[in-house]
Design a protein around this motif. Structure first.
Motif, PDB file in Angstrom:
ATOM      1  N   TYR A  34       0.805  -1.216   0.000  1.00 52.35           N
ATOM      2  CA  TYR A  34       0.000   0.000   0.000  1.00 52.35           C
ATOM      3  C   TYR A  34       0.837   1.265   0.000  1.00 52.35           C
ATOM      4  CZ  TYR A  34      -3.905  -3.063   0.961  1.00 52.35           C
ATOM      5  OH  TYR A  34      -4.845  -4.047   0.884  1.00 52.35           O
ATOM      6  N   GLY A  35       2.080   1.199   0.417  1.00 47.84           N
ATOM      7  CA  GLY A  35       2.918   2.394   0.455  1.00 47.84           C
ATOM      8  C   GLY A  35       3.398   2.762  -0.937  1.00 47.84           C
ATOM      9  N   PRO A  36       3.730   4.029  -1.167  1.00 43.42           N
ATOM     10  CA  PRO A  36       4.189   4.437  -2.494  1.00 43.42           C
ATOM     11  C   PRO A  36       5.496   3.754  -2.892  1.00 43.42           C
ATOM     12  CG  PRO A  36       4.191   6.304  -0.982  1.00 43.42           C
ATOM     13  CD  PRO A  36       3.617   5.153  -0.252  1.00 43.42           C
ATOM     14  N   THR A  40       5.749   1.273  -6.209  1.00 46.74           N
ATOM     15  CA  THR A  40       6.672   1.638  -7.284  1.00 46.74           C
ATOM     16  C   THR A  40       7.657   0.517  -7.556  1.00 46.74           C
ATOM     17  OG1 THR A  40       6.470   3.960  -6.677  1.00 46.74           O
ATOM     18  CG2 THR A  40       8.349   3.353  -8.034  1.00 46.74           C
ATOM     19  N   VAL A  41       8.257  -0.016  -6.496  1.00 43.28           N
ATOM     20  CA  VAL A  41       9.239  -1.085  -6.651  1.00 43.28           C
ATOM     21  C   VAL A  41       8.584  -2.336  -7.230  1.00 43.28           C
ATOM     22  CG1 VAL A  41      10.731  -2.631  -5.337  1.00 43.28           C
ATOM     23  CG2 VAL A  41      10.790  -0.188  -4.894  1.00 43.28           C
ATOM     24  N   LYS A  42       7.372  -2.647  -6.809  1.00 42.66           N
ATOM     25  CA  LYS A  42       6.674  -3.823  -7.344  1.00 42.66           C
ATOM     26  C   LYS A  42       6.363  -3.642  -8.833  1.00 42.66           C
ATOM     27  CE  LYS A  42       2.758  -6.838  -6.496  1.00 42.66           C
ATOM     28  NZ  LYS A  42       1.586  -7.102  -5.653  1.00 42.66           N
ATOM     29  N   ASN A  43       5.962  -2.437  -9.224  1.00 44.06           N
ATOM     30  CA  ASN A  43       5.669  -2.154 -10.630  1.00 44.06           C
ATOM     31  C   ASN A  43       6.926  -2.295 -11.474  1.00 44.06           C
ATOM     32  OD1 ASN A  43       5.219  -0.810 -13.124  1.00 44.06           O
ATOM     33  ND2 ASN A  43       3.470   0.234 -12.219  1.00 44.06           N
ATOM     34  N   ILE A  44       8.041  -1.761 -11.010  1.00 43.78           N
ATOM     35  CA  ILE A  44       9.293  -1.864 -11.763  1.00 43.78           C
ATOM     36  C   ILE A  44       9.761  -3.312 -11.829  1.00 43.78           C
ATOM     37  CG2 ILE A  44      11.738  -1.223 -11.752  1.00 43.78           C
ATOM     38  CD1 ILE A  44      10.864   1.481 -10.547  1.00 43.78           C
ATOM     39  N   GLY A  76      15.121  -1.977  -2.577  1.00 45.43           N
ATOM     40  CA  GLY A  76      15.648  -0.626  -2.477  1.00 45.43           C
ATOM     41  C   GLY A  76      14.614   0.375  -1.991  1.00 45.43           C
ATOM     42  N   ASP A  77      15.100   1.556  -1.699  1.00 42.65           N
ATOM     43  CA  ASP A  77      14.251   2.665  -1.263  1.00 42.65           C
ATOM     44  C   ASP A  77      14.210   3.712  -2.372  1.00 42.65           C
ATOM     45  OD1 ASP A  77      13.784   1.604   1.308  1.00 42.65           O
ATOM     46  OD2 ASP A  77      15.758   2.333   1.957  1.00 42.65           O
ATOM     47  N   VAL A  78      13.012   4.075  -2.800  1.00 45.28           N
ATOM     48  CA  VAL A  78      12.833   5.058  -3.852  1.00 45.28           C
ATOM     49  C   VAL A  78      12.967   6.457  -3.250  1.00 45.28           C
ATOM     50  CG1 VAL A  78      11.280   5.941  -5.630  1.00 45.28           C
ATOM     51  CG2 VAL A  78      11.314   3.502  -5.113  1.00 45.28           C
ATOM     52  N   ASP A  79      13.803   7.279  -3.877  1.00 38.56           N
ATOM     53  CA  ASP A  79      13.974   8.668  -3.445  1.00 38.56           C
ATOM     54  C   ASP A  79      13.048   9.528  -4.313  1.00 38.56           C
ATOM     55  OD1 ASP A  79      14.768  11.108  -2.532  1.00 38.56           O
ATOM     56  OD2 ASP A  79      16.891  10.885  -3.049  1.00 38.56           O
ATOM     57  N   GLU A 107      19.214   4.732 -11.325  1.00 41.35           N
ATOM     58  CA  GLU A 107      18.201   5.567 -11.976  1.00 41.35           C
ATOM     59  C   GLU A 107      17.469   4.678 -12.967  1.00 41.35           C
ATOM     60  OE1 GLU A 107      17.744   9.566 -14.751  1.00 41.35           O
ATOM     61  OE2 GLU A 107      19.711   8.945 -14.050  1.00 41.35           O
ATOM     62  N   VAL A 108      16.172   4.532 -12.762  1.00 39.96           N
ATOM     63  CA  VAL A 108      15.372   3.603 -13.548  1.00 39.96           C
ATOM     64  C   VAL A 108      14.272   4.370 -14.270  1.00 39.96           C
ATOM     65  CG1 VAL A 108      13.920   1.551 -13.470  1.00 39.96           C
ATOM     66  CG2 VAL A 108      15.810   1.773 -11.874  1.00 39.96           C
ATOM     67  N   ALA A 109      14.149   4.138 -15.575  1.00 39.85           N
ATOM     68  CA  ALA A 109      13.051   4.692 -16.360  1.00 39.85           C
ATOM     69  C   ALA A 109      11.959   3.635 -16.423  1.00 39.85           C
ATOM     70  CB  ALA A 109      13.518   5.064 -17.765  1.00 39.85           C
ATOM     71  N   ASN A 110      10.808   3.948 -15.847  1.00 42.46           N
ATOM     72  CA  ASN A 110       9.705   3.002 -15.767  1.00 42.46           C
ATOM     73  C   ASN A 110       8.697   3.325 -16.864  1.00 42.46           C
ATOM     74  OD1 ASN A 110       7.961   1.045 -14.910  1.00 42.46           O
ATOM     75  ND2 ASN A 110       7.207   2.196 -13.153  1.00 42.46           N
TER      76      ASN A 110
END
Length: 125
Positions: A34-36, A40-44, A76-79, A107-110
């Motif tokens: 549920y956290g952002p 994000t990490v799951k989507n990537i 990882g932790d998204v900044d 740096e990841v382009a999603n």
């Protein structure tokens, strides 16, 4: 009906419900993202990864494998303060992690169908 009896009925029904829930969810990949950061990490992580030339050189130089890179993203932790989340086509995220005592930044382009690692470096260097 006394309070103790009502509490007993409630707790027994609650226990039966937990057992049934555990039975239905066992063996499934149920998660509560549920956290952002987790979303994000799951989507990537769910998309195929591609590497830029610089990242491929970094991986070869530091003897990393694809599983290590995927785990660097997954754990990882998204900044979000540095990330570019308002882009239309491919949002860019900065992910920080630690590998063998060294801080790594990715740096990841999603994009819609693929995630491309644009940059990977040690933060101290």
């Amino acid at each position: 009906m006394k309070f103790i009896q009502r509490l007993g009925y409630y707790l027994s029904g609650f226990a039966v419900g937990l057992i049934i829930l555990f039975f239905f969810l066992s063996g499934k990949k149920a998660s509560c993202d549920y956290g952002p950061n987790a979303r994000t990490v799951k989507n990537i992580s769910s998309k195929p990864l591609s590497y830029s030339k610089n990242v491929a050189d970094f991986i070869l130089t530091n003897k990393l494998d694809s599983t290590t890179v995927k785990n660097l993203i997954r754990f990882g932790d998204v900044d979000f303060s540095k990330s570019l989340t308002n882009l239309d086509s491919c949002k860019q995220y900065f992910i920080n992690n630690n590998f063998k005592g060294k801080d790594i930044e990715l740096e990841v382009a999603n994009c819609n169908s693929i995630a491309q690692i644009l940059m990977m470096r040690y933060k101290n260097e």
